[in-house]
Motif scaffolding. Structure first.
Motif, PDB file in Angstrom:
ATOM      1  N   GLN A 259      53.996  29.445  43.971  1.00 50.54           N
ATOM      2  CA  GLN A 259      53.012  29.968  42.783  1.00 50.54           C
ATOM      3  C   GLN A 259      51.582  29.627  43.043  1.00 50.54           C
ATOM      4  OE1 GLN A 259      54.443  29.172  38.645  1.00 50.54           O
ATOM      5  NE2 GLN A 259      52.568  27.767  38.436  1.00 50.54           N
ATOM      6  N   TRP A 260      50.728  30.715  42.833  1.00 53.00           N
ATOM      7  CA  TRP A 260      49.368  30.550  42.849  1.00 53.00           C
ATOM      8  C   TRP A 260      48.837  30.856  41.462  1.00 53.00           C
ATOM      9  CZ3 TRP A 260      45.755  28.608  46.047  1.00 53.00           C
ATOM     10  CH2 TRP A 260      44.308  29.013  45.825  1.00 53.00           C
ATOM     11  N   PHE A 261      47.811  29.941  40.866  1.00 55.14           N
ATOM     12  CA  PHE A 261      47.114  30.008  39.630  1.00 55.14           C
ATOM     13  C   PHE A 261      45.846  29.711  39.637  1.00 55.14           C
ATOM     14  CE2 PHE A 261      47.187  28.288  34.978  1.00 55.14           C
ATOM     15  CZ  PHE A 261      46.768  29.565  34.639  1.00 55.14           C
ATOM     16  N   SER A 262      44.816  30.686  39.405  1.00 56.36           N
ATOM     17  CA  SER A 262      43.296  30.402  39.588  1.00 56.36           C
ATOM     18  C   SER A 262      42.718  31.363  38.507  1.00 56.36           C
ATOM     19  CB  SER A 262      42.929  30.694  40.841  1.00 56.36           C
ATOM     20  OG  SER A 262      42.989  32.163  41.108  1.00 56.36           O
ATOM     21  N   VAL A 263      41.399  31.145  38.543  1.00 59.93           N
ATOM     22  CA  VAL A 263      40.491  31.953  37.735  1.00 59.93           C
ATOM     23  C   VAL A 263      40.300  33.191  38.557  1.00 59.93           C
ATOM     24  CG1 VAL A 263      39.364  30.338  36.408  1.00 59.93           C
ATOM     25  CG2 VAL A 263      38.502  30.980  38.807  1.00 59.93           C
ATOM     26  N   PRO A 264      40.075  34.494  38.051  1.00 60.16           N
ATOM     27  CA  PRO A 264      39.827  35.642  38.865  1.00 60.16           C
ATOM     28  C   PRO A 264      38.804  35.823  39.872  1.00 60.16           C
ATOM     29  CG  PRO A 264      40.300  36.249  36.613  1.00 60.16           C
ATOM     30  CD  PRO A 264      40.184  34.725  36.496  1.00 60.16           C
ATOM     31  N   SER A 265      37.859  34.910  39.770  1.00 64.15           N
ATOM     32  CA  SER A 265      36.572  35.348  40.589  1.00 64.15           C
ATOM     33  C   SER A 265      37.175  34.733  41.953  1.00 64.15           C
ATOM     34  CB  SER A 265      35.361  34.298  40.195  1.00 64.15           C
ATOM     35  OG  SER A 265      35.728  32.973  39.903  1.00 64.15           O
ATOM     36  N   VAL A 266      38.097  33.779  41.960  1.00 66.11           N
ATOM     37  CA  VAL A 266      38.879  33.258  43.307  1.00 66.11           C
ATOM     38  C   VAL A 266      39.530  34.407  43.811  1.00 66.11           C
ATOM     39  CG1 VAL A 266      40.465  31.746  44.399  1.00 66.11           C
ATOM     40  CG2 VAL A 266      38.899  30.904  42.621  1.00 66.11           C
ATOM     41  N   LEU A 267      40.197  35.088  43.317  1.00 65.41           N
ATOM     42  CA  LEU A 267      41.030  36.285  43.718  1.00 65.41           C
ATOM     43  C   LEU A 267      40.115  37.465  44.146  1.00 65.41           C
ATOM     44  CD1 LEU A 267      44.171  36.535  41.076  1.00 65.41           C
ATOM     45  CD2 LEU A 267      43.806  35.243  43.408  1.00 65.41           C
ATOM     46  N   ASN A 268      39.066  37.547  43.275  1.00 73.83           N
ATOM     47  CA  ASN A 268      37.854  38.460  43.615  1.00 73.83           C
ATOM     48  C   ASN A 268      37.517  38.347  45.147  1.00 73.83           C
ATOM     49  OD1 ASN A 268      37.909  40.134  41.407  1.00 73.83           O
ATOM     50  ND2 ASN A 268      36.444  38.943  40.522  1.00 73.83           N
ATOM     51  N   PHE A 269      37.048  36.954  45.468  1.00 72.21           N
ATOM     52  CA  PHE A 269      36.522  36.455  46.618  1.00 72.21           C
ATOM     53  C   PHE A 269      37.461  36.768  47.909  1.00 72.21           C
ATOM     54  CE2 PHE A 269      35.039  32.375  48.853  1.00 72.21           C
ATOM     55  CZ  PHE A 269      33.987  33.101  49.343  1.00 72.21           C
ATOM     56  N   MET A 270      38.845  36.467  47.597  1.00 70.09           N
ATOM     57  CA  MET A 270      39.669  36.693  48.735  1.00 70.09           C
ATOM     58  C   MET A 270      39.923  37.962  48.933  1.00 70.09           C
ATOM     59  SD  MET A 270      42.533  33.924  47.450  1.00 70.09           S
ATOM     60  CE  MET A 270      43.541  34.196  48.838  1.00 70.09           C
ATOM     61  N   ALA A 271      39.936  39.011  47.783  1.00 70.78           N
ATOM     62  CA  ALA A 271      40.031  40.364  48.040  1.00 70.78           C
ATOM     63  C   ALA A 271      38.860  41.059  48.909  1.00 70.78           C
ATOM     64  CB  ALA A 271      40.272  40.979  46.707  1.00 70.78           C
ATOM     65  N   LYS A 272      37.652  40.721  48.491  1.00 75.22           N
ATOM     66  CA  LYS A 272      36.690  41.249  48.939  1.00 75.22           C
ATOM     67  C   LYS A 272      36.365  40.960  50.339  1.00 75.22           C
ATOM     68  CE  LYS A 272      34.970  43.289  45.250  1.00 75.22           C
ATOM     69  NZ  LYS A 272      34.798  44.860  45.139  1.00 75.22           N
ATOM     70  N   HIS A 273      36.773  39.691  50.792  1.00 76.72           N
ATOM     71  CA  HIS A 273      37.054  39.382  52.360  1.00 76.72           C
ATOM     72  C   HIS A 273      38.099  39.712  53.079  1.00 76.72           C
ATOM     73  CE1 HIS A 273      33.194  36.660  52.446  1.00 76.72           C
ATOM     74  NE2 HIS A 273      33.196  37.000  51.344  1.00 76.72           N
ATOM     75  N   ASP A 274      39.016  40.463  52.406  1.00 76.15           N
ATOM     76  CA  ASP A 274      40.061  41.170  53.133  1.00 76.15           C
ATOM     77  C   ASP A 274      41.175  40.284  53.916  1.00 76.15           C
ATOM     78  OD1 ASP A 274      41.758  43.240  53.337  1.00 76.15           O
ATOM     79  OD2 ASP A 274      40.660  44.065  55.107  1.00 76.15           O
ATOM     80  N   VAL A 275      41.341  38.955  53.117  1.00 78.10           N
ATOM     81  CA  VAL A 275      42.076  37.884  53.699  1.00 78.10           C
ATOM     82  C   VAL A 275      43.268  38.025  53.851  1.00 78.10           C
ATOM     83  CG1 VAL A 275      40.108  36.431  53.723  1.00 78.10           C
ATOM     84  CG2 VAL A 275      41.668  36.269  52.007  1.00 78.10           C
ATOM     85  N   VAL A 276      44.059  38.988  52.880  1.00 71.93           N
ATOM     86  CA  VAL A 276      45.371  39.033  52.472  1.00 71.93           C
ATOM     87  C   VAL A 276      46.088  40.194  53.511  1.00 71.93           C
ATOM     88  CG1 VAL A 276      47.340  39.341  51.030  1.00 71.93           C
ATOM     89  CG2 VAL A 276      45.205  37.995  50.340  1.00 71.93           C
ATOM     90  N   MET A 277      47.021  39.859  54.274  1.00 66.45           N
ATOM     91  CA  MET A 277      47.651  40.521  54.999  1.00 66.45           C
ATOM     92  C   MET A 277      48.733  41.549  54.435  1.00 66.45           C
ATOM     93  SD  MET A 277      47.483  38.591  58.861  1.00 66.45           S
ATOM     94  CE  MET A 277      48.586  37.444  58.159  1.00 66.45           C
ATOM     95  N   GLN A 278      49.068  42.541  54.923  1.00 67.15           N
ATOM     96  CA  GLN A 278      50.390  43.236  54.290  1.00 67.15           C
ATOM     97  C   GLN A 278      51.424  42.392  54.438  1.00 67.15           C
ATOM     98  OE1 GLN A 278      50.016  46.357  52.809  1.00 67.15           O
ATOM     99  NE2 GLN A 278      52.066  45.903  52.021  1.00 67.15           N
ATOM    100  N   ASN A 279      52.162  42.152  53.345  1.00 69.75           N
ATOM    101  CA  ASN A 279      53.374  41.486  53.165  1.00 69.75           C
ATOM    102  C   ASN A 279      53.188  39.965  53.551  1.00 69.75           C
ATOM    103  OD1 ASN A 279      55.158  43.582  52.479  1.00 69.75           O
ATOM    104  ND2 ASN A 279      55.157  44.398  54.645  1.00 69.75           N
ATOM    105  N   ASP A 280      52.023  39.509  53.170  1.00 68.21           N
ATOM    106  CA  ASP A 280      51.662  37.991  53.557  1.00 68.21           C
ATOM    107  C   ASP A 280      52.185  37.210  52.430  1.00 68.21           C
ATOM    108  OD1 ASP A 280      50.130  36.360  54.697  1.00 68.21           O
ATOM    109  OD2 ASP A 280      48.287  36.983  54.377  1.00 68.21           O
ATOM    110  N   PHE A 281      52.341  35.967  52.618  1.00 70.33           N
ATOM    111  CA  PHE A 281      52.734  34.983  51.783  1.00 70.33           C
ATOM    112  C   PHE A 281      54.096  35.046  51.595  1.00 70.33           C
ATOM    113  CE2 PHE A 281      48.305  35.386  49.825  1.00 70.33           C
ATOM    114  CZ  PHE A 281      47.601  34.981  50.853  1.00 70.33           C
TER     115      PHE A 281
END
Length: 534
Positions: A259-281
């Protein structure tokens, strides 16, 4: 259902004493250790004179020791006040002064901060305890006990006098006047949400739950007590990772979080830097967010890459305890401008969209959003005037305890029966005679691929415009972005009267201690930066 919050930890210590309860880096505690140490701390606090209803400030960084302190305080029938360690002493001193605490628990990292706070406060009678295994001393205080002294105390907690309606903690939230407001939260408030959330999200002992936010932020309340309620593992995120998107992604992978729980700005940050791979986590089951609007392009980014994860939007102010409504997104949105509803009320809660006369508005019409139900705080700490203005009697109710809370947000009920957040009442502005919602303007800019981050604010003027619309933005790495280019791109999505007229390019948007965009600071930057014009 537990009577008090500490019952969660006590129950898990009986069931699984050797299971890990909380971890940060190389430091961790089992449920048995957590139960024993917090109980011994409670006995020591009682011996030092702490009594039912007393308040204790926690000047402790996010750590397993901080969880011990939280539980030890409530086991002593007191209430804890988690202090924002990133705030300046001049801001913290008034909060502590109005809280009238019996004492404080301090760590080695916060000795200087406590000294500076005490200097601001002046004369005080605080009892200071050290959460370290040695007594700590500052310029203006000496601790009266430390954790090496609690080992001789009983491992079972003292007998409680508290009830579910007693205060568990007080959280401070920013006020419109700049003076923070204390929000007391009862055991019953927290338990009502945790019980709903544990059942809805199916939390279980095998879960490995993120602890991203600081402990003075209400989202952490669910991280901590949601974990304890299920006998799961709380994996605290080191604060230094907050500015490292690759580090956050690796934290989820390497710890096998479910489970991951955070404010949206953290998710924006990760998305904009493209750090999540296909079928990651691969172990991740749930991704939750709360506190701000998550831009739909960011949601699409994650849902396309993580098809095995369940995505839930939670909504709720501090005054209503963690969250009051939820919406689990059924499928990946097809349009980047599709609004994501805040959804349906959690069990024991009710969301009301009312007009100025407190009458329900028809579906589709915008009104003021009110919350009713189990999560409502008793009111603002020692501020009956603000309490009376925000916590109103439920229209037509015979029970004076039946209240509604005015959130200050605008919303509408869709034809689908779901509630949609429209914006803050104070973000609905008039410019050049037109009524404009700044959230809608900001959503349009979030859909532009050339931007990493953006925020839209307004400044009042004395002229015809009424308000000047301002946009602060961070270009994506390697992108050449200018205000004229942004205006052309946004003009495909917005009417001309809603386009910003002042712009500010930044390397990073300022964030407050809760990880949200610091909009008051942005307004000040625009107010004093006369070069921020097109």
């Amino acid at each position: 259902m537990p009577k008090l919050l500490q019952d969660y930890a006590s129950r898990q210590a009986e069931l699984r004493p050797n299971a890990v309860a909380v971890t940060l880096g190389r430091s961790s505690l089992t449920y048995g250790e957590l139960e024993t140490t917090s109980s011994q701390l409670a006995w020591r606090l009682r011996e030092a004179g702490c009594r039912r209803g007393d308040r204790i400030c926690l000047l402790i960084p996010k750590s397993p020791a901080a969880i011990v302190a939280m539980l030890g305080v409530i086991k002593a029938d007191a209430a804890y006040i988690p202090v924002d360690l990133a705030s300046p002493p001049a801001r913290l001193a008034p909060m502590i002064r109005i809280s009238e605490p019996w004492g404080a628990l301090v760590s080695a990292d916060t000795v200087m901060l406590l000294d500076d706070i005490l200097k601001e406060i002046g004369e005080h009678s605080l009892k200071i305890g050290s959460i370290e295994r040695c007594r700590l001393e500052g310029r203006l205080f000496a601790s009266c006990f430390d954790m090496s002294e609690v080992d001789t105390y009983p491992s079972d907690p003292p007998e409680y006098e508290n009830t579910a309606d007693d205060i568990a903690h007080i959280l401070f939230t920013s006020g419109s006047t700049g003076v923070p407001k204390g929000v007391p939260i009862t055991h019953r408030n927290v338990i009502a949400f945790v019980e709903w959330a544990r059942n809805y999200f199916r939390l279980e002992p095998g879960d490995r739950i993120s602890g991203h936010t600081a402990l003075h932020f209400d989202l952490s309340t669910f991280d901590v007590y949601g974990t304890l309620s299920a006998g799961a593992e709380l994996h605290m995120v080191p604060p230094q990772l907050n500015l490292l998107p690759h580090g956050l992604a690796e934290f989820i992978r390497s710890n096998g979080l479910t489970q991951w729980f955070s404010v949206p700005s953290v998710l924006n940050f990760m998305a904009k830097h493209d750090v999540v791979m296909q079928n990651d986590f691969p172990t991740l089951k749930r991704m939750l967010w709360c506190g701000e609007v998550l831009p739909t392009p960011t949601l699409i980014h994650f849902m396309q890459r993580l098809p095995h994860v369940r995505f839930t939007n939670l909504y709720g102010p501090t005054e209503a305890t963690i969250a009051s409504s939820y919406y689990t997104v059924p499928e990946c949105p097809r349009d980047a401008l599709t609004p994501i509803p805040i959804g349906t009320a959690c069990a024991g809660e009710e969301l009301l969209v009312l007009d100025a006369h407190l009458n329900e508005v028809p579906p589709g019409e915008i009104g003021d959003l009110y919350i009713r139900g189990a999560g409502l705080s008793p009111g603002y700490w020692k501020d009956p005037e603000k309490t009376a203005a925000a916590f109103l009697p439920y229209p037509g109710a015979s029970n004076p305890k039946d209240r509604i809370y005015k959130t200050g947000d605008l919303a509408r009920r869709g034809e689908d029966g779901l509630i949609y957040f429209v914006g803050r009442a104070d973000t609905q502005i008039k410019s050049r005679g037109y009524r404009i919602d700044l959230g809608e303007v900001e959503a349009a800019f979030h859909s532009l691929e050339c931007l990493e981050e953006c925020a839209v604010v307004a400044l009042p003027t004395d002229g015809f415009e009424g308000n000047t619309i301002c946009c602060a933005y961070v270009p994506r790495q390697g992108q050449s972005v200018s205000p004229p280019y942004l205006r052309r791109q946004a003009s495909r999505l917005l009417p001309s009267y809603a386009l910003p007229t002042r712009w500010l390019a930044m390397e990073r948007l300022p964030k407050n201690a809760n990880g949200k965009i610091d909009r008051p600071l942005l307004r000040n930057l625009f107010r004093h930066d006369t070069s921020a014009e097109t």
